[in-house]
Scaffold this active site. Structure first.
Site, PDB file in Angstrom:
ATOM      1  N   HIS A 173     -81.903 -79.723 -69.213  1.00  0.00           N
ATOM      2  CA  HIS A 173     -80.901 -78.748 -68.803  1.00  0.00           C
ATOM      3  C   HIS A 173     -79.929 -79.393 -67.848  1.00  0.00           C
ATOM      4  CE1 HIS A 173     -81.757 -74.649 -70.337  1.00  0.00           C
ATOM      5  NE2 HIS A 173     -82.586 -75.431 -70.973  1.00  0.00           N
ATOM      6  N   LYS A 601     -79.776 -63.131 -65.871  1.00  0.00           N
ATOM      7  CA  LYS A 601     -78.307 -63.003 -65.858  1.00  0.00           C
ATOM      8  C   LYS A 601     -77.891 -61.639 -66.419  1.00  0.00           C
ATOM      9  CE  LYS A 601     -74.561 -65.167 -68.168  1.00  0.00           C
ATOM     10  NZ  LYS A 601     -74.664 -65.120 -69.557  1.00  0.00           N
TER      11      LYS A 601
END
Length: 965
Positions: A173, A601
């Site tokens: 990531h 999120k």
């Protein structure tokens, strides 16, 4: 230099000594380590860039320290004036210096943790681990606790440990902000520091180590921290694989020996079998194509061959040591016959080995066997190298190892023979370690997972059905899709031929399946479908694997991440299990992945955490009904906003029965460095995961009381509403976010190979979870972590004051709730709304200032409610170690925050006027070493030096926060 009296300016070192909390314990050496590294660095800075610059660093540090003491915003302004008055070269050096000092502070911490760990092992005592507020057990303590306190029998513990599996999945990531070149130098600084404080060091050793330390610090400072081009997926794979070379390869057998010792200490006189799957490693690097167009089928093929080549090379480099060790002449009949056969058939070819290069004499039968293993490993490595370089190889496949059974067979033969001849202790030496490495790493080092979005499979099947003229798969209902997929899966005929019309995207999906079919099956792990919602998503992948002739199909893993998907996941999995064809296919085993990033999120941390908890409970219930063993795959990020935090706490707070001895979890970006960057860190990581998984299975955490559940359900709804009303519904939010954080500039960092957006246009929805968190971490406001908590707690307490007592009871008695609150408390300890206010003042248009103030008042309200529920007066009062570490780095981070805010101002507002320092004429500038730094980025579209200064502040803050994305 400003007119401040230089004589009164304390050095950073003296400042540190005043600032730092007193020693937390007798074995606390952190301040000493930190001061030593700083002293060395400041000397180097003065040598390279002159005294003026060193004094400017000290002045910035002092202003930051004064701000940290009283939080007076005037100090930030003074600091801003000092920083904006620097010429471009000096500005880069200052940003680089503070970023470097934070990296050194991290290294001092790691050495301190290792030192305290050794002290603890010497005393055999228990201690509160320093990276969190909860005591962490090592494997021996866990065994003793299970047997002593929880009255489990030693045999039960042994049976549980040898049947459990922890699979750590390394992912690239885009948050590993430190370049590999620097990671290696950091490793050497760490080693020097640890050795300098060893008890038995001689004066000469000390002098040489001191010189080495100085050299490495200077080399790190002189290395360009900024990646000038984005890494390719192959680069990410190589970076990930470097940890195997450095620590993991040797760390696994060393850790398994410690498990053997711990078993002995509870009365089990057996070792963990070498083929027990205690630790496994997988990877997403080069396999994760979700939203990353740079991961092509060729890339996937490359990384698989690269991993096979690396694995063969690691075994090959160790086999001669094993040949030296196994010099015995006595062996059993089976081995004698095999050795004689090999002696007769072997014609020495032209390979010139360094050791044992002539034919091994017959009275060394083990060496004869291992010599043959060595030949095959050599061929295996060279074949992978040739395939990687040219796409073909002259070495026939049968001359190499193609599966792990072939490789294990001669090694097992040696082991059996040694045991039969009474040489068990020799068998349990390096040979056992080698067998354990083969069982853990196989021939491919790691298994590569493939991840793809469900829509891409729908596109392929739609093209097929339209080509067959039976309609549009995309428009069919779920029932119609399932019916067609199952009839095709039950039939034998091929679905399509080479004449299928393909777009580039469709060819890419099919070529990926062809690569899976072409390479050995042990290269791959799971096929993960992101955005999975229905059984047809899973059946589609099963059908495509069959059509592309994948001989050993990969297990198919649906990934649920958005709140609504998590909610619907149990029903979707139940529908999947009720399909008879599918139940027969999976043989009683299924894996499901749950995503922490996008759920956070989408709904905020509190609701996401609770929904993930409930979804797991329900999924396990569904699996039980269908008699399927379910493995949960946790896609956790490095930050708290994306499900991060200390691993063992995360495991111990999962719902009961959801781990059951098998756990898969992602280890992402910068967390890989924190977990495997150094030998003791690697050991500790393996120990934490293994001990916590065992404890969770044998001593599950409490289930929440019905009234706790009811309260959580109620407040999660409030938290989600509040979070979404601000992030998705507030019209000013997107503009505010883009102005108040460096989100727009994040893409310049070249951190990862993946674009930071799923779609080029669009708002918060299309932004990936990682840059979303990264941007808020930079301003120390951490909005995604805490937003929603305050509203939820306030609602509960105002509704009924008894709820406050219930929340406090939940905190004290329920591990899940406690861990959730503790992690947010840790983030508050790293936060500073004063810094966010500075960003607002400089970068946000005045009409949005009131919105920023509103958010900061919510921050303060949430913090005080959180402390009330945890029963704390101050943040981190239960964790003096972490508190000390954060105070030590605050002043460095503040300087970088201010530097970043003013640099962004200059980048975004070309008319912003700054008062440069007097008396720096052009000739003088060109003669200064600092100006060379400006030339490293000649193509920047901004004024000289600004872009590099900005990127260096981002990297420094990321290093200081430690969990960036």
């Amino acid at each position: 230099m400003t007119t401040r009296n230089l004589d009164k300016l304390a050095s950073i070192d003296a400042q540190l000594r005043q600032l730092v909390p007193a020693k937390v314990s007798e074995d606390d050496k952190l301040v000493e380590y930190d001061a030593l590294l700083l002293d060395r660095f400041l000397d180097i800075l003065q040598d390279l860039h002159g005294e003026d610059l060193k004094e400017t660093v000290q002045e910035c540090y002092e202003l930051s320290a004064e701000y940290e003491a009283k939080h007076d915003p005037k100090k930030l302004e003074e600091l801003g004036n000092v920083l904006t008055s620097l010429d471009p070269g000096d500005s880069i050096v200052i940003a680089k210096a503070f970023s470097h000092m934070l990296n050194l502070a991290n290294l001092a911490e790691e050495v301190q943790i290792a030192y305290r760990r050794r002290q603890k092992l010497k005393k055999k005592g228990d201690f509160g681990d320093e990276s969190n507020a909860t005591t962490e057990s090592d494997i021996e303590e866990t065994f003793k606790k299970l047997v002593g306190d929880l009255k489990k029998s030693p045999q039960e513990v042994f049976d549980a440990i040898k049947n459990q599996t922890v699979d750590l999945v390394l992912t690239a990531h885009p948050t590993q902000s430190v370049r590999r070149s620097l990671l290696q130098k950091h490793g050497r600084i760490r080693d020097c520091l640890a050795q300098l404080y060893a008890k038995d060091i001689t004066p000469d050793d000390k002098q040489e180590l001191d010189e080495a330390l100085q050299r490495e610090i200077q080399a790190a400072f002189r290395t360009d921290e900024i990646r000038r081009t984005p890494p390719t997926p192959q680069d990410e794979m190589r970076a990930g694989m470097s940890y195997f070379h450095e620590t993991i390869w040797k760390g696994v057998p060393k850790f398994l020996r410690r498990v053997d010792t711990a078993l002995k200490n509870i009365g089990i006189n057996e070792r963990v079998p070498y083929n027990a799957p205690l630790i496994q490693f997988s990877s997403w690097m080069g396999g994760d194509r979700d939203g990353n167009p740079r991961v092509t089928p060729e890339v996937t093929r490359d990384v698989c061959l690269l991993a096979r080549m690396m694995a063969a090379n690691l075994y090959y480099s160790q086999i001669e040591d094993l040949m030296f060790e196994l010099s015995m002449w006595r062996c059993n009949e089976e081995l004698r016959v095999r050795a004689d056969d090999l002696q007769r058939s072997s014609r020495r070819d032209e390979k010139h080995y360094i050791e044992f290069w002539k034919q091994v004499p017959p009275n060394e039968p083990y060496r004869v066997i291992l010599g043959d293993v060595r030949d095959k490993l050599y061929q295996t490595r060279e074949r992978a190298r040739q395939l990687l370089g040219h796409g073909y190889s002259e070495i026939p496949e049968e001359a190499t190892y193609t599966n792990i059974e072939q490789f294990l067979e001669p090694l097992e033969l040696c082991y059996r023979s040694l045991c039969a001849c009474g040489d068990l202790s020799i068998a349990d030496g390096s040979l056992l370690d080698f067998l354990r490495q083969v069982s853990t790493f196989g021939l491919s080092l790691v298994r590569l997972d493939i991840r793809q979005e469900s829509d891409r499979h729908t596109d392929v099947l739609d093209a097929i059905t339209q080509h067959l003229e039976i309609g549009s798969y995309r428009d069919w209902s779920e029932e119609r899709r399932q019916e067609w997929l199952l009839s095709e899966l039950s039939g034998k005929r091929p679905l399509f031929g080479p004449d299928l019309p393909k777009t580039e995207e469709i060819a890419d999906v099919l070529d990926t399946f062809h690569v899976i079919a072409e390479l050995p099956a042990d290269c791959f792990g799971a096929y993960i479908i992101s955005m999975a919602t229905a059984p047809s998503d899973v059946l589609a992948v099963e059908l495509l694997q069959r059509e592309c002739r994948v001989r050993q199909p990969l297990r198919v893993v649906p990934l649920f991440e958005k709140l609504a998907d998590l909610d619907a996941a149990p029903a979707a999995v139940a529908r999947l299990f009720s399909i008879e064809w599918y139940r027969n296919r999976i043989n009683g085993k299924q894996e499901v992945m749950i995503g922490y990033s996008d759920s956070g999120k989408d709904a905020g941390r509190l609701s996401a955490a609770w929904q993930l908890y409930k979804a797991q409970e329900e999924l396990i219930q569904v699996a039980k009904e269908f008699d399927v063993k379910l493995t949960m795959f946790h896609g956790r990020g490095g930050t708290v906003g994306r499900g991060g935090g200390p691993a063992h706490l995360a495991i111990l707070s999962q719902p009961p029965e959801t781990i059951h001895g098998s756990l898969r979890v992602t280890v992402q970006g910068e967390v890989i460095e924190q977990s495997f960057g150094e030998e003791h860190l690697c050991f500790r990581t393996l120990q934490r995961f293994t001990a916590a998984t065992l404890e969770h299975g044998m001593h599950p955490p409490v289930s929440p009381k019905p009234e706790w559940r009811a309260l959580m359900d109620e407040i999660a709804v409030v938290a989600t509403e509040k979070y979404r009303s601000i992030v998705f519904k507030e019209p000013r939010f997107v503009e505010y976010f883009r102005l108040a954080t460096p989100e727009l500039e994040y893409g310049r960092m070249n951190i990862g190979s993946r674009p930071s957006k799923r779609k080029p246009s669009g708002g918060i929805e299309s932004l990936r979870a990682i840059p979303w968190i990264f941007a808020w971490t930079q301003t120390r406001f951490h909005l995604p972590v805490w937003l929603g908590f305050g509203a939820a707690f306030k609602y509960a307490i105002e509704k009924d004051i008894k709820n406050l007592r219930m929340l406090q009871e939940m905190y004290n008695a329920w591990p899940f709730f406690r861990v959730t609150i503790d992690l947010v408390e840790m983030v508050f300890a790293k936060g500073d709304p004063g810094i966010a206010a500075l960003f607002d003042k400089l970068l946000v248009s005045e009409d949005l200032w009131s919105f920023g103030e509103l958010l900061r008042s919510k921050y303060e309200e949430t913090k005080s409610l959180l402390l009330q529920i945890a029963g704390h007066k101050d943040l981190l009062e239960g964790d003096p170690y972490l508190k000390q570490r954060l105070r030590l780095r605050d002043s460095y981070i503040t300087t970088l925050n201010v530097c970043q805010a003013y640099t962004l101002k200059r980048i975004r507002d070309p008319d912003y006027s700054v008062t440069p320092r007097p008396h720096i004429s052009k000739e003088y500038m060109e003669a200064k070493p600092a100006t060379e730094l400006v030339n490293l980025n000649p193509t920047s579209e901004y004024a000289p030096g600004l872009e590099d200064t900005l990127i260096l502040t981002m990297k420094g803050i990321a290093a200081g926060m430690q969990n960036t994305g």
